[in-house]
Motif scaffolding. Structure first.
Motif, PDB file in Angstrom:
ATOM      1  N   CYS A 212      52.700 -51.778  17.800  1.00  0.00           N
ATOM      2  CA  CYS A 212      51.953 -50.370  17.984  1.00  0.00           C
ATOM      3  C   CYS A 212      52.285 -50.010  18.874  1.00  0.00           C
ATOM      4  O   CYS A 212      52.988 -50.486  19.880  1.00  0.00           O
ATOM      5  CB  CYS A 212      49.953 -50.318  17.085  1.00  0.00           C
ATOM      6  SG  CYS A 212      49.307 -50.807  18.038  1.00  0.00           S
ATOM      7  N   SER A 213      53.035 -48.898  18.885  1.00  0.00           N
ATOM      8  CA  SER A 213      53.253 -47.554  20.044  1.00  0.00           C
ATOM      9  C   SER A 213      52.900 -46.263  19.777  1.00  0.00           C
ATOM     10  O   SER A 213      52.620 -45.237  18.251  1.00  0.00           O
ATOM     11  CB  SER A 213      54.787 -47.677  20.026  1.00  0.00           C
ATOM     12  OG  SER A 213      55.474 -47.179  19.480  1.00  0.00           O
ATOM     13  N   PHE A 214      52.288 -45.864  21.361  1.00  0.00           N
ATOM     14  CA  PHE A 214      51.327 -44.529  21.297  1.00  0.00           C
ATOM     15  C   PHE A 214      52.476 -43.656  21.852  1.00  0.00           C
ATOM     16  O   PHE A 214      52.738 -43.820  23.517  1.00  0.00           O
ATOM     17  CB  PHE A 214      50.436 -44.608  21.733  1.00  0.00           C
ATOM     18  CG  PHE A 214      49.135 -45.300  20.658  1.00  0.00           C
ATOM     19  CD1 PHE A 214      48.970 -44.840  19.669  1.00  0.00           C
ATOM     20  CD2 PHE A 214      49.580 -46.532  21.081  1.00  0.00           C
ATOM     21  CE1 PHE A 214      48.141 -45.659  18.675  1.00  0.00           C
ATOM     22  CE2 PHE A 214      48.603 -47.736  20.531  1.00  0.00           C
ATOM     23  CZ  PHE A 214      47.877 -47.486  19.248  1.00  0.00           C
ATOM     24  N   TRP A 215      53.339 -42.436  21.607  1.00  0.00           N
ATOM     25  CA  TRP A 215      54.244 -41.914  22.525  1.00  0.00           C
ATOM     26  C   TRP A 215      53.635 -40.164  22.545  1.00  0.00           C
ATOM     27  O   TRP A 215      52.616 -39.752  21.833  1.00  0.00           O
ATOM     28  CB  TRP A 215      55.077 -41.439  21.257  1.00  0.00           C
ATOM     29  CG  TRP A 215      56.002 -42.543  21.321  1.00  0.00           C
ATOM     30  CD1 TRP A 215      56.035 -43.545  20.288  1.00  0.00           C
ATOM     31  CD2 TRP A 215      56.968 -43.343  21.833  1.00  0.00           C
ATOM     32  NE1 TRP A 215      56.679 -44.785  20.228  1.00  0.00           N
ATOM     33  CE2 TRP A 215      57.205 -44.573  21.880  1.00  0.00           C
ATOM     34  CE3 TRP A 215      58.086 -42.678  23.186  1.00  0.00           C
ATOM     35  CZ2 TRP A 215      58.047 -45.312  21.834  1.00  0.00           C
ATOM     36  CZ3 TRP A 215      59.057 -43.645  24.099  1.00  0.00           C
ATOM     37  CH2 TRP A 215      59.312 -45.019  23.093  1.00  0.00           C
ATOM     38  N   SER A 216      53.731 -39.565  23.782  1.00  0.00           N
ATOM     39  CA  SER A 216      53.553 -38.106  24.019  1.00  0.00           C
ATOM     40  C   SER A 216      54.669 -37.666  24.220  1.00  0.00           C
ATOM     41  O   SER A 216      55.658 -37.951  24.852  1.00  0.00           O
ATOM     42  CB  SER A 216      52.760 -38.155  25.367  1.00  0.00           C
ATOM     43  OG  SER A 216      53.208 -36.840  25.803  1.00  0.00           O
TER      44      SER A 216
ATOM     45  N   PHE B  76      52.226 -35.560  20.131  1.00  0.00           N
ATOM     46  CA  PHE B  76      52.318 -37.225  20.070  1.00  0.00           C
ATOM     47  C   PHE B  76      52.097 -38.196  18.935  1.00  0.00           C
ATOM     48  O   PHE B  76      51.624 -36.870  18.029  1.00  0.00           O
ATOM     49  CB  PHE B  76      49.953 -37.455  20.483  1.00  0.00           C
ATOM     50  CG  PHE B  76      49.450 -37.086  21.982  1.00  0.00           C
ATOM     51  CD1 PHE B  76      49.913 -37.713  22.872  1.00  0.00           C
ATOM     52  CD2 PHE B  76      49.306 -35.410  21.341  1.00  0.00           C
ATOM     53  CE1 PHE B  76      49.621 -37.157  24.284  1.00  0.00           C
ATOM     54  CE2 PHE B  76      48.830 -34.735  22.973  1.00  0.00           C
ATOM     55  CZ  PHE B  76      49.382 -36.101  23.983  1.00  0.00           C
TER      56      PHE B  76
ATOM     57  N   ALA C 194      52.810 -42.042  16.529  1.00  0.00           N
ATOM     58  CA  ALA C 194      53.157 -43.457  17.372  1.00  0.00           C
ATOM     59  C   ALA C 194      53.197 -44.106  15.896  1.00  0.00           C
ATOM     60  O   ALA C 194      53.890 -43.860  15.320  1.00  0.00           O
ATOM     61  CB  ALA C 194      51.185 -43.675  16.755  1.00  0.00           C
TER      62      ALA C 194
END
Length: 282
Positions: free
Chosen positions: A141-145, A166, A168
């Motif tokens: 998984c990845s999380f982005w701003s 935001f 993901a």
């Protein structure tokens, strides 16, 4: 392996159904010259670094500790640039990746005889992790701003401003010696625009063929694209593909010790684009 196939297919179907019932949106983030040379089919392309976050976070289990730098001038338009830096590393059984992507566009406009400069800037900061759930199967998984800043010189319509959101992504990758399967969902926590299913045939580091199918929820359409990579020497590869616009892509890769270099070229009605990536293995 035969017992695992039904499980993998079931996960594929579950992820696809979740995507179709969600109907949300996110953005395309191509940041690998290697994948771009293959028609941007990067969801099953193992052996990279932190840049795999933009294709499939589950691929982090196949990465080496290292860093990459990416640059492109989109469609050869002055002021329309994209650049990124990424790192990948491992702690215990967890594989990590982090990435910073910066897009910018400068548009000149003539108003009442005066040349004005309008600016669009987009900064994405991502962090992802992956682990091996079982033999040959990894989840990630990845999380982005995502920060967008629009500046209009003479903004009569109040279009200027800054927006921060935001999102993901989640993915899985099933990888054996000559076959790879992937599924990716993008845009969780915000808006979806696409889901991807991908396949890789062939042995990495030798000759591989990649193909992907992507469904875009906003446009309600399917896209198909893929490419072929051939390592004609231990440190030199040739690549070719067709992207989702049906345009030809090509490129090469070379390495020496801890250093690596990738180049890609793509045709497009708006203008041909060159992509450059360099990497360093820790």
């Amino acid at each position: 392996m035969r017992k695992q196939v039904p499980v993998i297919l079931m996960i594929f179907l579950i992820m696809l159904c979740v995507c179709i019932t969600a109907g949300w949106a996110s953005e395309e983030m191509p940041n690998s010259a290697r994948a771009m040379a293959l028609g941007n089919a990067g969801s099953t392309l193992i052996g990279g670094y932190g840049e795999v976050l933009t294709y499939n976070p589950a691929l982090l289990t196949s990465t080496r500790p290292g860093a990459t730098i990416f640059y492109t001038n989109k469609y050869a338009i002055p002021g329309f640039d994209e650049q990124s830096i990424s790192i990948s590393f491992r702690t215990g059984k967890i594989y990590w990746g982090s990435m910073i992507i910066k897009d910018e566009a400068i548009l000149l406009e003539e108003i009442q005889g005066e040349t004005c400069e309008n600016n669009w800037d987009n900064l994405k900061i991502g962090l992802g992790l992956s682990f091996n759930a079982r033999d040959h199967l990894s989840l990630g998984c990845s999380f982005w701003s995502n920060i967008q800043d629009v500046s209009i010189a003479k903004d009569a319509d109040n279009l200027s401003g800054k927006d921060n959101n935001f999102f993901a992504s989640v993915g899985l990758n099933y990888n054996v010696k000559r076959v790879g399967l992937s599924a990716v969902i993008e845009g969780i926590l915000n808006d979806f625009s696409q889901t991807k299913l991908a396949v890789r045939l062939g042995k990495p580091g030798s000759l591989v063929a990649l193909a992907e199918i992507k469904y875009e929820f906003g446009e309600q359409r399917f896209n198909y694209y893929g490419g072929i990579e051939s390592w004609i020497a231990p440190n030199f590869a040739l690549r070719a593909g067709v992207d989702q616009a049906g345009m030809f892509t090509a490129g090469l890769g070379a390495g020496k010790g801890s250093l690596g270099f990738d180049y890609a070229y793509s045709l497009h009605p708006a203008g041909s684009t060159h992509y450059l990536s360099s990497s360093y293995s820790f």
